[in-house]
Motif scaffolding. Structure first.
Motif, PDB file in Angstrom:
ATOM      1  N   GLY A  34      37.265   4.651  72.049  1.00 13.77           N
ATOM      2  CA  GLY A  34      38.469   4.194  71.342  1.00 13.77           C
ATOM      3  C   GLY A  34      39.369   3.390  72.272  1.00 13.77           C
ATOM      4  O   GLY A  34      39.869   2.318  71.907  1.00 13.77           O
ATOM      5  N   LEU A  37      37.773   0.009  73.002  1.00 17.13           N
ATOM      6  CA  LEU A  37      37.884  -0.897  71.848  1.00 17.13           C
ATOM      7  C   LEU A  37      39.321  -1.371  71.658  1.00 17.13           C
ATOM      8  O   LEU A  37      39.562  -2.551  71.393  1.00 17.13           O
ATOM      9  CB  LEU A  37      37.381  -0.191  70.580  1.00 17.13           C
ATOM     10  CG  LEU A  37      35.869   0.059  70.532  1.00 17.13           C
ATOM     11  CD1 LEU A  37      35.507   1.043  69.423  1.00 17.13           C
ATOM     12  CD2 LEU A  37      35.117  -1.256  70.315  1.00 17.13           C
ATOM     13  N   MET A  55      38.713  -0.990  62.751  1.00 15.07           N
ATOM     14  CA  MET A  55      39.548   0.097  63.283  1.00 15.07           C
ATOM     15  C   MET A  55      40.797   0.272  62.430  1.00 15.07           C
ATOM     16  O   MET A  55      41.224   1.392  62.183  1.00 15.07           O
ATOM     17  CB  MET A  55      39.926  -0.185  64.738  1.00 15.07           C
ATOM     18  CG  MET A  55      38.720  -0.129  65.669  1.00 15.07           C
ATOM     19  SD  MET A  55      39.089  -0.705  67.321  1.00 15.07           S
ATOM     20  CE  MET A  55      39.993   0.690  67.993  1.00 15.07           C
ATOM     21  N   VAL A  66      28.861   0.110  69.938  1.00 12.57           N
ATOM     22  CA  VAL A  66      29.368   1.182  70.814  1.00 12.57           C
ATOM     23  C   VAL A  66      28.285   1.736  71.739  1.00 12.57           C
ATOM     24  O   VAL A  66      28.565   2.073  72.886  1.00 12.57           O
ATOM     25  CB  VAL A  66      30.058   2.339  70.039  1.00 12.57           C
ATOM     26  CG1 VAL A  66      31.420   1.918  69.558  1.00 12.57           C
ATOM     27  CG2 VAL A  66      29.232   2.850  68.924  1.00 12.57           C
ATOM     28  N   PHE A  88      32.777   9.508  71.632  1.00 14.82           N
ATOM     29  CA  PHE A  88      31.375   9.066  71.532  1.00 14.82           C
ATOM     30  C   PHE A  88      30.486  10.237  71.927  1.00 14.82           C
ATOM     31  O   PHE A  88      30.778  10.889  72.932  1.00 14.82           O
ATOM     32  CB  PHE A  88      31.102   7.884  72.458  1.00 14.82           C
ATOM     33  CG  PHE A  88      29.675   7.387  72.378  1.00 14.82           C
ATOM     34  CD1 PHE A  88      29.335   6.328  71.565  1.00 14.82           C
ATOM     35  CD2 PHE A  88      28.656   8.010  73.104  1.00 14.82           C
ATOM     36  CE1 PHE A  88      28.011   5.883  71.478  1.00 14.82           C
ATOM     37  CE2 PHE A  88      27.340   7.582  73.015  1.00 14.82           C
ATOM     38  CZ  PHE A  88      27.024   6.513  72.201  1.00 14.82           C
ATOM     39  N   ARG A 159      50.129   4.653  67.162  1.00 17.87           N
ATOM     40  CA  ARG A 159      48.922   3.844  67.026  1.00 17.87           C
ATOM     41  C   ARG A 159      48.871   3.229  65.636  1.00 17.87           C
ATOM     42  O   ARG A 159      49.296   3.859  64.671  1.00 17.87           O
ATOM     43  CB  ARG A 159      47.685   4.738  67.232  1.00 17.87           C
ATOM     44  CG  ARG A 159      47.231   4.794  68.667  1.00 17.87           C
ATOM     45  CD  ARG A 159      46.133   5.779  68.891  1.00 17.87           C
ATOM     46  NE  ARG A 159      45.003   5.706  67.945  1.00 17.87           N
ATOM     47  CZ  ARG A 159      43.868   6.353  68.118  1.00 17.87           C
ATOM     48  NH1 ARG A 159      43.696   7.117  69.188  1.00 17.87           N
ATOM     49  NH2 ARG A 159      42.900   6.269  67.234  1.00 17.87           N
ATOM     50  N   ASP A 161      46.511   2.942  63.687  1.00 21.73           N
ATOM     51  CA  ASP A 161      45.693   3.697  62.729  1.00 21.73           C
ATOM     52  C   ASP A 161      46.187   5.130  62.536  1.00 21.73           C
ATOM     53  O   ASP A 161      45.512   5.952  61.949  1.00 21.73           O
ATOM     54  CB  ASP A 161      44.214   3.676  63.138  1.00 21.73           C
ATOM     55  CG  ASP A 161      43.956   4.255  64.526  1.00 21.73           C
ATOM     56  OD1 ASP A 161      44.929   4.601  65.224  1.00 21.73           O
ATOM     57  OD2 ASP A 161      42.774   4.370  64.904  1.00 21.73           O
ATOM     58  N   ARG A 170      40.186   8.067  58.140  1.00 18.97           N
ATOM     59  CA  ARG A 170      39.510   8.481  59.382  1.00 18.97           C
ATOM     60  C   ARG A 170      38.932   9.888  59.240  1.00 18.97           C
ATOM     61  O   ARG A 170      37.857  10.183  59.773  1.00 18.97           O
ATOM     62  CB  ARG A 170      40.490   8.424  60.559  1.00 18.97           C
ATOM     63  CG  ARG A 170      40.767   6.983  61.001  1.00 18.97           C
ATOM     64  CD  ARG A 170      42.023   6.875  61.813  1.00 18.97           C
ATOM     65  NE  ARG A 170      41.926   7.512  63.108  1.00 18.97           N
ATOM     66  CZ  ARG A 170      43.000   7.921  63.805  1.00 18.97           C
ATOM     67  NH1 ARG A 170      44.208   7.770  63.317  1.00 18.97           N
ATOM     68  NH2 ARG A 170      42.833   8.468  64.979  1.00 18.97           N
TER      69      ARG A 170
HETATM   70  P1  AMP Z   1      39.637   7.027  68.721  1.00 23.51           P
HETATM   71  O1  AMP Z   1      40.647   6.548  69.697  1.00 23.51           O
HETATM   72  O2  AMP Z   1      38.506   7.775  69.363  1.00 23.51           O
HETATM   73  O3  AMP Z   1      40.247   7.767  67.552  1.00 23.51           O
HETATM   74  O4  AMP Z   1      38.956   5.703  68.099  1.00 23.51           O
HETATM   75  C1  AMP Z   1      39.723   4.765  67.361  1.00 23.51           C
HETATM   76  C2  AMP Z   1      38.801   3.918  66.485  1.00 23.51           C
HETATM   77  O5  AMP Z   1      37.875   3.193  67.303  1.00 23.51           O
HETATM   78  C3  AMP Z   1      37.950   4.697  65.511  1.00 23.51           C
HETATM   79  O6  AMP Z   1      38.634   5.011  64.304  1.00 23.51           O
HETATM   80  C4  AMP Z   1      36.789   3.719  65.285  1.00 23.51           C
HETATM   81  O7  AMP Z   1      37.158   2.665  64.420  1.00 23.51           O
HETATM   82  C5  AMP Z   1      36.592   3.131  66.677  1.00 23.51           C
HETATM   83  N1  AMP Z   1      35.645   3.937  67.485  1.00 23.51           N
HETATM   84  C6  AMP Z   1      35.900   4.658  68.614  1.00 23.51           C
HETATM   85  N2  AMP Z   1      34.805   5.266  69.070  1.00 23.51           N
HETATM   86  C7  AMP Z   1      33.804   4.930  68.217  1.00 23.51           C
HETATM   87  C8  AMP Z   1      32.416   5.258  68.137  1.00 23.51           C
HETATM   88  N3  AMP Z   1      31.823   6.069  69.022  1.00 23.51           N
HETATM   89  N4  AMP Z   1      31.715   4.725  67.103  1.00 23.51           N
HETATM   90  C9  AMP Z   1      32.255   3.898  66.208  1.00 23.51           C
HETATM   91  N5  AMP Z   1      33.566   3.563  66.201  1.00 23.51           N
HETATM   92  C10 AMP Z   1      34.336   4.067  67.211  1.00 23.51           C
END
Ligand code: AMP
Length: 223
Positions: A34, A37, A55, A66, A88, A159, A161, A170
């Motif tokens: 995350g 990205l 996202m 990823v 991940f 954030r 999202d 989510r």
């Molecule tokens: P996080 O910060 O882990 O909540 O990730 C934020 C966003 O990044 C997620 O809602 C996905 O859109 C994308 N993302 C992060 N890690 C992954 C992953 N392993 N696979 C696919 N999308 C990911």
């Protein structure tokens, strides 16, 4: 033996916070897909342009992208003593790809943080994070909107999202694509789940105890 950890759990379970603590106490890099990205989105790279809309909708970036990011990251020399993956794998195909990447390396330790959905919604919609370093403010801390980051002094923001509509999406994505990983990993001897509704320090203590016990069992089995 390298300490190869993955942190599973729904959004808002505290994966990032706990992963950060492990990284610090164990001296291993925290690898958050995350964060990688979000940085790509912020700097406007080709990857960021592809990931941004996905996202913002609370959906998942493709497995291919990823897995490529993680494969490359786990090739670097700083993961020799181990690593902690945060966010991940998030799908069964990603977990299968990770098993492939891990072939010939020390075993994966899989940590799951379990939290009920109503609590996750409350946490995510009141969460503030540092724009610079990504640290979380204490949940429900109203002063966090104006106070600078306790760690680096950066501005605290919500954030993109973390708004109610995207949070619901989510969590739906989590239930459909990521929760099956509990079953995928659950029967492995190196899997542990802790109750993430507890105070963060209690969660840390339980995770550390689980890792210590697993490391002892693994090195015992090898001796
Ligand atoms: P996080 O910060 O882990 O909540 O990730 C934020 C966003 O990044 C997620 O809602 C996905 O859109 C994308 N993302 C992060 N890690 C992954 C992953 N392993 N696979 C696919 N999308 C990911």
């Amino acid at each position: 033996m390298a300490l190869n950890l993955i942190m599973l759990g729904p959004p808002g379970a505290g994966k990032g916070t706990q992963a950060e603590r492990f990284a610090k106490t164990k001296g291993i890099p925290k690898i958050s897909t995350g964060d990688i990205l979000r940085e790509a989105v912020q700097t406007g790279t080709e990857l960021g342009k592809r990931a941004k809309a996905i996202m913002e909708r609370g959906e998942l970036v493709s497995d291919e992208i990823v897995v490529g990011i993680v494969r490359e990251r786990l090739d670097r020399a700083d993961v020799k003593p181990g690593f902690i993956l945060d966010g991940f794998p998030r799908t069964v195909p990603q977990a299968r790809a990770l098993d492939g990447i891990m072939a010939g390396r020390d075993p994966l330790i899989v940590l799951n943080i379990d939290v009920a959905e109503d609590e996750l919604i409350r946490r995510l919609t009141t969460r503030f994070v540092c724009k610079n370093c990504g640290s979380n403010a204490a949940v429900g801390d109203a002063a966090a909107t104006t106070a600078p980051c306790a760690k680096c002094g950066g501005p605290m923001v919500q954030r993109a999202d973390d708004n109610a509509a995207v949070v619901v999406e989510r969590l739906k994505t989590y239930r459909r694509d990521t929760k099956p990983l509990v079953e995928f990993y659950g029967s492995r001897p190196t899997y542990r789940s802790v109750n993430g509704a507890q105070a963060p320090n209690t969660v840390t203590a339980e995770l550390e105890a689980a890792v210590a016990a697993l490391c002892k069992a693994t090195s015992g089995a090898r001796a």
